[in-house]
Design an enzyme around this catalytic site. Sequence first.
Site, mmCIF file in Angstrom:
data_model
loop_
_atom_site.group_PDB
_atom_site.id
_atom_site.type_symbol
_atom_site.label_atom_id
_atom_site.label_comp_id
_atom_site.label_asym_id
_atom_site.label_seq_id
_atom_site.Cartn_x
_atom_site.Cartn_y
_atom_site.Cartn_z
ATOM 1 C CG LEU A 1 25.707 33.957 52.069
ATOM 2 C CD1 LEU A 1 25.593 32.538 52.614
ATOM 3 C CD2 LEU A 1 26.162 34.923 53.170
ATOM 4 N NE ARG B 1 31.379 23.043 43.883
ATOM 5 C CZ ARG B 1 30.272 23.124 44.630
ATOM 6 N NH1 ARG B 1 29.394 22.136 44.592
ATOM 7 N NH2 ARG B 1 30.063 24.171 45.411
ATOM 8 C CB THR C 1 26.988 29.077 53.821
ATOM 9 O OG1 THR C 1 26.806 27.724 54.312
ATOM 10 C CG2 THR C 1 27.272 29.003 52.338
ATOM 11 C CE LYS D 1 38.580 56.125 13.969
ATOM 12 N NZ LYS D 1 39.884 56.713 14.263
ATOM 13 C CG ASN E 1 42.218 57.370 9.586
ATOM 14 O OD1 ASN E 1 42.842 56.460 9.048
ATOM 15 N ND2 ASN E 1 41.470 57.189 10.651
ATOM 16 C CE1 TYR E 2 48.322 56.467 14.012
ATOM 17 C CE2 TYR E 2 48.711 54.359 12.928
ATOM 18 C CZ TYR E 2 48.909 55.212 14.003
ATOM 19 O OH TYR E 2 49.683 54.816 15.055
#
Length: 486
Positions: free
Chosen positions: A11, A18, A82, A354, A389-390
């Site tokens: 179920l 709560r 239930t 990386k 690298n960028y």
Amino acid sequence: MSNHDLAIVILAAGKGTRLKSSMAKVLHSAGGRTLIENVVRACAPVGAKQTIVVVGYQAEQVTQVVEPLGAEIVLQQPQHGTGHAMQAARRALGKAKHVVVLPGDAPLVRTETLKALIDGHRAGNAAATILTAVLADPSGYGRIVRKSETAVGAIVEESQLSEEQHELNEINSSIYCFTLEKLWPALGHVKPNNKHRELYLTDTIAVMTAAGETVLAEVAADSREVLGCNTRADLAEVDRIFRERKRAALMDGGVTIQLPETVVIDPEVTAGEDSVLGAGVQLLGKTRIGARCHVGTGSILHDTILGDDVIIQPHCVTTESRLDDRVQIGPFARLRPGNHLKADVRIGNFVELKKSTLGEGSKANHLSYLGDARVGSKSNIGAGTITCNYDGFHKFPTSIGNKVFIGSDSALVAPVRIGDGAYVAAGSTITENVPADALAIARGRQANKPGWASRKRRELAAAENPKKSKRPRKKAKSRRTSKKHR
Ligand code: UD1
Ligand code: MG
């Protein structure tokens, strides 16, 4: 015993008010998995002919978790309790003779306990068998009202307990085995006589016993197995127990864990004999650790594969990376996804990697960033080396050969290749390929100007105090005075 006449119903349609969360309760995690996944996994080895999950609140998200695990989905919309959830599952249950019902929020239950429940139910020829537990603090749970030593009379929800029933400390786990031909008529008699106007599955028990049917209780050997997660505090406690189980399993397999209660290990993690985990270590996801590895205090390894004899110094963070035998990293190294460090590589403090591969025995010991880089074997990357690298739009690769020496504080502007055996002088900004065995120097030349500094100091002193500076003998005194003035 074969369980081909048995179905399982979990179920999982409720919201979980709560928990005070925007996410359905069963999607919260404990022990590194969602609650619902834990329950489905505990049920799988029972060998039932079908496993049904009743979904409702955030049905789509819950379905996404359980369908890949082989569960059938039944929708309960809206959610009226239930008992109502079981009615929703009725058609899908087809010709099953028995059903094990479980809540989606009690994830610690073990397969062996479910098997014992089913066997007890069959042996007792019962209409229903309830998994119960005796708790020191039963608050929040429905209580078992016994009819005799062996038989149950009713389950009373906490909100409906009479004065004297508050003393009862045997609780309903919400895990039951029902004989379906007895359950359906009983459920037909249940009325929503409670403040939530819901149909409670628990109310079928009193209906059955009133009709002379047998209802049994199977008391859980370990009461902690039935803990439900209704609040954040419950979640924390259940998570703690899962983590304890996992650590105990690794320790049984020959792993040393320091201050075990501080160490968090996900369920799929493995670790080889004589490996040592320091305090506060976290091994997450599909991390695999070889034999005789050391993982230093405070390190967090996510989906990381270590060979044998690997040393992770304290406070490293690694993700989706592979470290072969005898690699050493850290302290304070960060491996973002996609790295492969071959045998005997050393990565030191404040080095970030990386998508980089380092060949056998290569080193980057201090303060570097290597991204999208391929480094051959036995190369040395000096302190402060950066692969640029960028360019703000695209990522570019850097290739460094075998036995290369990159001097400290070099910037390697990608795409760029450094040939085998080449040297890059410290402080260089490398924008062009470097041939094998060449020396590349890419920095301004140094010029020394003799005496320049002392001349400069005299000029500055004169500008500050023109009178005294005319008497060079008393210069020391005049300097003291000027210092005082400052
Ligand atoms: C329930 C039992 C209580 C027991 C406790 C054990 C009832 C009425 N009470 O209380 O006796 O001691 O579990 O943990 O059964 N659900 C649905 N559809 C609904 C309502 C609930 O699928 O309409 C699901 C929930 O998602 C949850 C499970 O049923 O996974 C149990 O519901 P919950 O609200 O947690 O019941 P408890 O108050 O814990
Ligand atoms: Mg509950």
